[in-house]
Design a protein around this motif. Structure first.
Motif, mmCIF file in Angstrom:
data_model
loop_
_atom_site.group_PDB
_atom_site.id
_atom_site.type_symbol
_atom_site.label_atom_id
_atom_site.label_comp_id
_atom_site.label_asym_id
_atom_site.label_seq_id
_atom_site.Cartn_x
_atom_site.Cartn_y
_atom_site.Cartn_z
ATOM 1 N N GLY A 111 1.201 -13.330 5.685
ATOM 2 C CA GLY A 111 1.162 -12.981 4.264
ATOM 3 C C GLY A 111 1.010 -11.501 3.988
ATOM 4 O O GLY A 111 0.855 -11.086 2.843
ATOM 5 N N TYR A 112 1.077 -10.673 5.018
ATOM 6 C CA TYR A 112 0.877 -9.233 4.835
ATOM 7 C C TYR A 112 2.006 -8.590 4.036
ATOM 8 O O TYR A 112 1.793 -7.593 3.362
ATOM 9 C CB TYR A 112 0.768 -8.524 6.187
ATOM 10 N N ASP A 113 3.208 -9.151 4.144
ATOM 11 C CA ASP A 113 4.333 -8.566 3.407
ATOM 12 C C ASP A 113 4.177 -8.745 1.897
ATOM 13 O O ASP A 113 4.888 -8.110 1.123
ATOM 14 C CB ASP A 113 5.666 -9.140 3.886
ATOM 15 N N MET A 114 3.220 -9.552 1.471
ATOM 16 C CA MET A 114 2.964 -9.721 0.040
ATOM 17 C C MET A 114 2.231 -8.518 -0.542
ATOM 18 O O MET A 114 2.358 -8.235 -1.725
ATOM 19 C CB MET A 114 2.155 -10.985 -0.229
ATOM 20 N N PHE A 115 1.448 -7.787 0.285
ATOM 21 C CA PHE A 115 0.678 -6.675 -0.258
ATOM 22 C C PHE A 115 0.893 -5.346 0.472
ATOM 23 O O PHE A 115 0.265 -4.349 0.129
ATOM 24 C CB PHE A 115 -0.817 -7.012 -0.322
ATOM 25 N N LEU A 116 1.791 -5.334 1.465
ATOM 26 C CA LEU A 116 2.128 -4.092 2.154
ATOM 27 C C LEU A 116 3.623 -3.832 2.027
ATOM 28 O O LEU A 116 4.439 -4.712 2.315
ATOM 29 C CB LEU A 116 1.741 -4.163 3.631
ATOM 30 N N ASP A 117 3.978 -2.617 1.596
ATOM 31 C CA ASP A 117 5.384 -2.239 1.485
ATOM 32 C C ASP A 117 5.961 -1.941 2.856
ATOM 33 O O ASP A 117 5.299 -1.322 3.703
ATOM 34 C CB ASP A 117 5.540 -0.991 0.605
ATOM 35 N N LEU A 118 7.207 -2.366 3.073
ATOM 36 C CA LEU A 118 7.940 -2.107 4.307
ATOM 37 C C LEU A 118 9.075 -1.134 4.004
ATOM 38 O O LEU A 118 9.801 -1.315 3.021
ATOM 39 C CB LEU A 118 8.517 -3.396 4.876
ATOM 40 N N PHE A 119 9.231 -0.131 4.864
ATOM 41 C CA PHE A 119 10.261 0.889 4.677
ATOM 42 C C PHE A 119 11.128 0.987 5.923
ATOM 43 O O PHE A 119 10.710 0.615 7.013
ATOM 44 C CB PHE A 119 9.614 2.252 4.375
ATOM 45 N N ASP A 120 12.342 1.548 5.740
ATOM 46 C CA ASP A 120 13.284 1.698 6.851
ATOM 47 C C ASP A 120 12.982 2.893 7.740
ATOM 48 O O ASP A 120 13.381 2.917 8.896
ATOM 49 C CB ASP A 120 14.717 1.817 6.327
ATOM 50 N N ASN A 121 12.302 3.912 7.185
ATOM 51 C CA ASN A 121 12.032 5.107 7.982
ATOM 52 C C ASN A 121 10.802 5.829 7.437
ATOM 53 O O ASN A 121 10.361 5.579 6.315
ATOM 54 C CB ASN A 121 13.255 6.033 8.020
ATOM 55 N N VAL A 122 10.276 6.737 8.251
ATOM 56 C CA VAL A 122 9.060 7.461 7.887
ATOM 57 C C VAL A 122 9.262 8.349 6.662
ATOM 58 O O VAL A 122 8.423 8.328 5.755
ATOM 59 C CB VAL A 122 8.515 8.261 9.098
ATOM 60 N N PRO A 123 10.349 9.137 6.570
ATOM 61 C CA PRO A 123 10.502 9.989 5.377
ATOM 62 C C PRO A 123 10.504 9.217 4.055
ATOM 63 O O PRO A 123 9.904 9.650 3.076
ATOM 64 C CB PRO A 123 11.843 10.708 5.607
ATOM 65 N N THR A 124 11.136 8.063 4.033
ATOM 66 C CA THR A 124 11.158 7.249 2.818
ATOM 67 C C THR A 124 9.762 6.719 2.504
ATOM 68 O O THR A 124 9.348 6.699 1.341
ATOM 69 C CB THR A 124 12.145 6.062 2.971
ATOM 70 N N ALA A 125 9.027 6.312 3.534
ATOM 71 C CA ALA A 125 7.650 5.845 3.313
ATOM 72 C C ALA A 125 6.767 6.969 2.792
ATOM 73 O O ALA A 125 6.003 6.766 1.850
ATOM 74 C CB ALA A 125 7.079 5.272 4.613
ATOM 75 N N VAL A 126 6.878 8.159 3.367
ATOM 76 C CA VAL A 126 6.080 9.292 2.911
ATOM 77 C C VAL A 126 6.423 9.642 1.459
ATOM 78 O O VAL A 126 5.534 9.901 0.643
ATOM 79 C CB VAL A 126 6.288 10.536 3.846
ATOM 80 N N ALA A 127 7.704 9.602 1.128
ATOM 81 C CA ALA A 127 8.145 9.931 -0.236
ATOM 82 C C ALA A 127 7.662 8.911 -1.269
ATOM 83 O O ALA A 127 7.620 9.210 -2.466
ATOM 84 C CB ALA A 127 9.666 10.056 -0.281
ATOM 85 N N SER A 128 7.282 7.701 -0.814
ATOM 86 C CA SER A 128 6.851 6.656 -1.752
ATOM 87 C C SER A 128 5.442 6.896 -2.296
ATOM 88 O O SER A 128 5.062 6.309 -3.306
ATOM 89 C CB SER A 128 6.900 5.289 -1.074
ATOM 90 N N TYR A 129 4.678 7.766 -1.651
ATOM 91 C CA TYR A 129 3.328 8.065 -2.144
ATOM 92 C C TYR A 129 3.409 8.961 -3.358
ATOM 93 O O TYR A 129 4.212 9.880 -3.415
ATOM 94 C CB TYR A 129 2.484 8.744 -1.051
ATOM 95 N N ARG A 130 2.524 8.704 -4.312
ATOM 96 C CA ARG A 130 2.517 9.507 -5.548
ATOM 97 C C ARG A 130 1.136 10.021 -5.820
ATOM 98 O O ARG A 130 0.170 9.508 -5.574
ATOM 99 C CB ARG A 130 2.985 8.673 -6.715
#
Length: 130
Positions: A111-130
């Motif tokens: 059930g972790y995918d319900m509350f953790l975002d999954l990304f294709d690469n590190v730069p996209t994950a880093v860019a998702s932080y606001r």
């Protein structure tokens, strides 16, 4: 299992923890994350792109990292409690990158995918932080 770490800065400073090898023990990853949080990390990207297998101990390590970051942000604790019950919550502090097919199955089953975002690469994950 090998764990590399580094920092990137997008809108906020982000700690990257990159795991290589099967994630079958919780202690090494948990220790690295605890040290990062004690050093002031509040946002972590967990790069799982080189992890072919995640065991229950690996899932426990991911959960502990999630809880460390959630506990460091009192506002997130309230949002998590309400949002998880509604199915609307995603952790603002922990993001996962490219788990393997087997890893995705373990995360989904737990059930972790319900509350953790999954990304294709590190730069996209880093860019998702606001």
């Amino acid at each position: 299992m090998e764990i590399a770490s580094w920092h990137e800065t997008g809108a906020v400073p982000v700690t990257i923890l990159q795991v290589k090898g099967d994630l079958t023990a919780n202690e090494p990853l948990e220790s690295r994350a605890r040290a990062a949080v004690l050093d002031g990390a509040r946002d972590i990207v967990l790069d799982l792109s080189h992890v072919p297998y995640i065991s229950s101990a690996g899932l426990r390590a991911i959960h502990i990292i999630y809880m460390l970051l959630r506990d460091a942000d009192p506002d997130d604790g309230v949002a998590a409690t309400q949002g998880i019950a509604r199915g609307t919550y995603k952790s603002p502090h922990l993001k996962l990158v490219r788990p393997s097919k087997n890893g995705q199955k373990a995360l989904s089953t737990a059930g972790y995918d319900m509350f953790l975002d999954l990304f294709d690469n590190v730069p996209t994950a880093v860019a998702s932080y606001r």
